[in-house]
Design an enzyme around this catalytic site. Structure first.
Site, PDB file in Angstrom:
ATOM      1  N   ALA A  11       0.824  -1.287  -0.068  1.00  0.00           N
ATOM      2  CA  ALA A  11       0.093   0.114  -0.038  1.00  0.00           C
ATOM      3  C   ALA A  11       0.896   1.241   0.012  1.00  0.00           C
ATOM      4  O   ALA A  11       0.481   2.186  -0.315  1.00  0.00           O
ATOM      5  CB  ALA A  11      -0.876   0.072   1.250  1.00  0.00           C
ATOM      6  N   SER A  12       1.966   1.270   0.549  1.00  0.00           N
ATOM      7  CA  SER A  12       2.955   2.394   0.625  1.00  0.00           C
ATOM      8  C   SER A  12       3.923   2.170  -0.417  1.00  0.00           C
ATOM      9  O   SER A  12       4.935   3.538  -0.583  1.00  0.00           O
ATOM     10  CB  SER A  12       3.172   2.584   1.919  1.00  0.00           C
ATOM     11  OG  SER A  12       4.049   1.672   2.550  1.00  0.00           O
ATOM     12  N   GLY A  14       6.679  -0.478  -3.361  1.00  0.00           N
ATOM     13  CA  GLY A  14       6.690  -1.379  -4.173  1.00  0.00           C
ATOM     14  C   GLY A  14       8.107  -1.676  -4.365  1.00  0.00           C
ATOM     15  O   GLY A  14       8.986  -0.626  -4.306  1.00  0.00           O
ATOM     16  N   ARG A  15       8.721  -3.078  -4.855  1.00  0.00           N
ATOM     17  CA  ARG A  15       9.913  -3.122  -5.196  1.00  0.00           C
ATOM     18  C   ARG A  15      10.157  -4.190  -6.119  1.00  0.00           C
ATOM     19  O   ARG A  15       9.010  -5.054  -6.229  1.00  0.00           O
ATOM     20  CB  ARG A  15      10.735  -3.479  -3.956  1.00  0.00           C
ATOM     21  CG  ARG A  15      10.688  -4.707  -2.997  1.00  0.00           C
ATOM     22  CD  ARG A  15       9.327  -4.502  -2.053  1.00  0.00           C
ATOM     23  NE  ARG A  15       9.162  -5.737  -1.220  1.00  0.00           N
ATOM     24  CZ  ARG A  15       9.842  -6.310  -0.445  1.00  0.00           C
ATOM     25  NH1 ARG A  15      10.835  -5.446   0.247  1.00  0.00           N
ATOM     26  NH2 ARG A  15       9.626  -7.350   0.372  1.00  0.00           N
ATOM     27  N   ALA A  79      -4.899  -7.374  -1.700  1.00  0.00           N
ATOM     28  CA  ALA A  79      -6.180  -7.885  -2.050  1.00  0.00           C
ATOM     29  C   ALA A  79      -7.239  -7.040  -2.406  1.00  0.00           C
ATOM     30  O   ALA A  79      -7.010  -5.789  -2.002  1.00  0.00           O
ATOM     31  CB  ALA A  79      -6.423  -8.956  -1.255  1.00  0.00           C
ATOM     32  N   ASP A 235      -0.621 -10.820  -1.808  1.00  0.00           N
ATOM     33  CA  ASP A 235       0.651 -10.766  -0.840  1.00  0.00           C
ATOM     34  C   ASP A 235       0.730 -11.670   0.223  1.00  0.00           C
ATOM     35  O   ASP A 235       1.818 -12.131   0.544  1.00  0.00           O
ATOM     36  CB  ASP A 235       1.175  -9.335  -0.696  1.00  0.00           C
ATOM     37  CG  ASP A 235       0.215  -8.648  -0.185  1.00  0.00           C
ATOM     38  OD1 ASP A 235      -0.812  -9.120   0.598  1.00  0.00           O
ATOM     39  OD2 ASP A 235       0.349  -7.336   0.270  1.00  0.00           O
ATOM     40  N   THR A 236      -0.450 -11.903   0.901  1.00  0.00           N
ATOM     41  CA  THR A 236      -0.244 -12.569   2.341  1.00  0.00           C
ATOM     42  C   THR A 236       0.126 -14.093   1.728  1.00  0.00           C
ATOM     43  O   THR A 236       0.630 -14.919   2.325  1.00  0.00           O
ATOM     44  CB  THR A 236      -1.681 -12.438   2.775  1.00  0.00           C
ATOM     45  OG1 THR A 236      -1.951 -11.239   3.182  1.00  0.00           O
ATOM     46  CG2 THR A 236      -1.663 -13.324   4.214  1.00  0.00           C
ATOM     47  N   ASN A 294      -7.765 -11.150  10.136  1.00  0.00           N
ATOM     48  CA  ASN A 294      -7.323 -10.115   9.727  1.00  0.00           C
ATOM     49  C   ASN A 294      -7.363  -8.966  10.836  1.00  0.00           C
ATOM     50  O   ASN A 294      -8.271  -8.783  11.476  1.00  0.00           O
ATOM     51  CB  ASN A 294      -8.123  -9.385   8.317  1.00  0.00           C
ATOM     52  CG  ASN A 294      -7.399  -8.573   7.561  1.00  0.00           C
ATOM     53  OD1 ASN A 294      -6.382  -9.135   6.636  1.00  0.00           O
ATOM     54  ND2 ASN A 294      -7.433  -7.231   7.363  1.00  0.00           N
ATOM     55  N   GLY A 401       7.960  -7.418   7.757  1.00  0.00           N
ATOM     56  CA  GLY A 401       8.460  -6.472   8.524  1.00  0.00           C
ATOM     57  C   GLY A 401       8.525  -6.418  10.009  1.00  0.00           C
ATOM     58  O   GLY A 401       9.320  -6.075  10.776  1.00  0.00           O
TER      59      GLY A 401
END
Length: 488
Positions: A11-12, A14-15, A79, A235-236, A294, A401
């Site tokens: 959300a904040s 990307g890489r 998602a 991503d999860t 969640n 993280g």
């Protein structure tokens, strides 16, 4: 030596991460990082997807400059969000973020016709007002009627790169519209939001070859040859693939902007107890289900740090937090008021005042309040998970993280009375690459991949400590119970 690129977009930020096997170990290298975020446009919080596409290609140009002429690539993102694509193959508008306020009260409105129990029995997915089901329920009807295709965010990015459209199941399951028994989108639910099955590209499993990057992009950018593989695009789901869990009684905590806490099952668990606790059965890679809860997660910490003018690093804030006594206040981290407030610090402080709690003021107090209450929430959910499953979780694997926050990891271990294994912090990129490696037959299967992960990364271990906080968890559980009764 084969080269794999994980495009991992949150959300904040990307890489692009480069993965290779060297001397029997998986190595990771960040090639390119870029910012991401939603912004208000036309009355809604929207994502700039053209920016994301451009940054992917800038990253691939860097890969080419490294002397790598051929790579495999997989894309994972958050998602539930989607892009509406018209008959001309172009997006109709920039997609609206799940944090947009348009879905407020959407669950109540839709479930006035379809009971929650009925929806949960069909889908096994927890109720969150930002689920795709409720976003589509609130979507502009005229715009929706113009949509030839509805594509989940990572599927849309793959489509732009290759021209090929699919709907990958790990992300599709988060829509709360896939039927657990049939394995397809549920017709009753689609009818409630005025969409049809053929508006979604065909469903595919993680590990499906999507195709090569289209020639037109090679004319615009200096790219290597790129074969795109549809990985576990949520991503999860990628993070769980990248979790080195072993045995039958381990749980995972994917700790990032969101915290996803649960376990991996071979069959879904959508009984009444799971329904009442709002657990979800998201589809995973290789026939698995991510049975999880969640939780708001480090979004709160990210907002607070930003509101402190980014003066401190997360490491510095964690150190300041250790100088403050934990559990000075109880906070329901999952309260909707923390989803997207105008000022997170004020929201936390107001919450504490309203509940007669000690108000955190300093950076250390704020971060101790966040970390200790996240730990309490994790321990509480682990106890519920034990009840639903009928056995005690022995080990909690924390990835993402949050695996670097030693204070939170130790508190969680002690409160929940479980061993904690922290790492890898880059589990999402690792899981993304692992699916590519299985598809490329460099790794035999998921079990072999997880063993390679365990052998390749430095994992930290935490064990329950004797402490003076033995009654804190039960006090917190009583606090949450009281909050729930007052809401009802």
């Amino acid at each position: 030596m084969k080269s794999y690129i994980a495009v991992d977009i949150g959300a904040s930020s990307g890489r692009l991460m480069l993965g290779q096997v060297q001397q029997g170990k998986l190595t990771l290298q960040e090639v390119h990082r870029f910012s991401n975020g939603f912004a208000m446009a036309d009355g809604h919080d929207r994502w700039d997807v053209d920016h994301l596409v451009h940054e992917i290609f800038l990253g691939l140009e860097k890969v080419k400059k490294m002397g790598i002429n051929a790579v495999k690539l997989g894309i994972d993102t958050w998602a539930v969000d989607y892009v509406l694509v018209g008959n001309d193959g172009q997006k109709l508008e920039d997609p609206i973020s799940y944090r947009d306020k348009r879905t407020h009260n959407a669950i109540e409105e839709l479930t006035s016709d379809l009971p929650r129990e009925y929806i949960y029995e069909k889908t096994g997915i927890q109720f969150q007002d930002f689920n795709t089901l409720y976003q589509l329920y609130k979507e502009n009807r005229q715009l929706l009627s113009q949509a030839d295709k509805i594509m989940m965010m990572p599927d849309y990015l793959g489509y732009v790169l290759t021209g090929n459209a699919v709907t990958e199941i790990t992300n599709a399951s988060t829509t709360q519209m896939l039927n657990l028994r049939v394995g397809l989108f549920d017709k009753d639910l689609l009818g409630k939001v005025n969409v049809s099955q053929d508006q979604f590209p065909r469903l595919v499993e993680a590990g499906t070859i999507l195709g090569n990057v289209s020639h037109k992009w090679h004319e615009k950018y200096d790219l290597p040859e790129v074969e795109v593989i549809t990985v576990a695009t949520h991503d999860t789901a990628s993070a769980v693939v990248g979790t080195p869990g072993q045995g039958d009684r381990w749980a995972f905590l994917s700790s990032g902007t969101w915290s996803l806490l649960g376990t991996e099952l071979n069959v879904p668990e959508n009984g009444l107890q799971a329904f009442h606790e709002n657990y979800t059965n998201e589809w995973g890679a290789y026939g698995t289900y991510r049975f999880l809860k969640n939780i708001m997660g480090l979004w709160i910490a990210q907002c607070v740090r930003h509101e402190l003018n980014d003066k401190y690093s997360f490491g510095e804030l964690a150190k300041l937090a250790t100088e403050v006594k934990p559990f000075a206040q109880f906070i329901d981290i999952n309260d909707d008021r923390f989803t997207n407030p105008d000022n997170m610090i004020k929201e936390l402080q107001d919450y504490c005042r309203e509940n007669g709690q000690q108000v955190p003021e300093t950076p250390g107090e704020l971060f101790q309040a966040i970390y200790s209450n996240l730990s309490l929430f994790y321990a509480n959910e682990l106890s519920k998970l034990d009840e639903i499953l009928g056995y005690h979780i022995d080990t909690l694997n924390i990835v993402g993280g949050g695996s670097n926050v030693g204070l939170m990891n130790q508190l969680t271990s002690t409160l929940a009375q479980v061993d904690v294994i922290a790492g890898p912090s880059e589990a999402t990129a690792v899981g993304n690459i692992m699916v590519q490696m299985v598809a490329a037959t460099e790794v035999n299967n998921l079990d072999a991949g997880r063993q390679l992960i365990a052998d390749s990364f430095d994992l930290k271990r935490y064990h329950p400590e004797a402490s003076q906080y033995g009654e804190v968890l039960s006090q917190y559980q009583a606090f949450l119970s009281k909050q729930t009764k007052e809401m009802v």
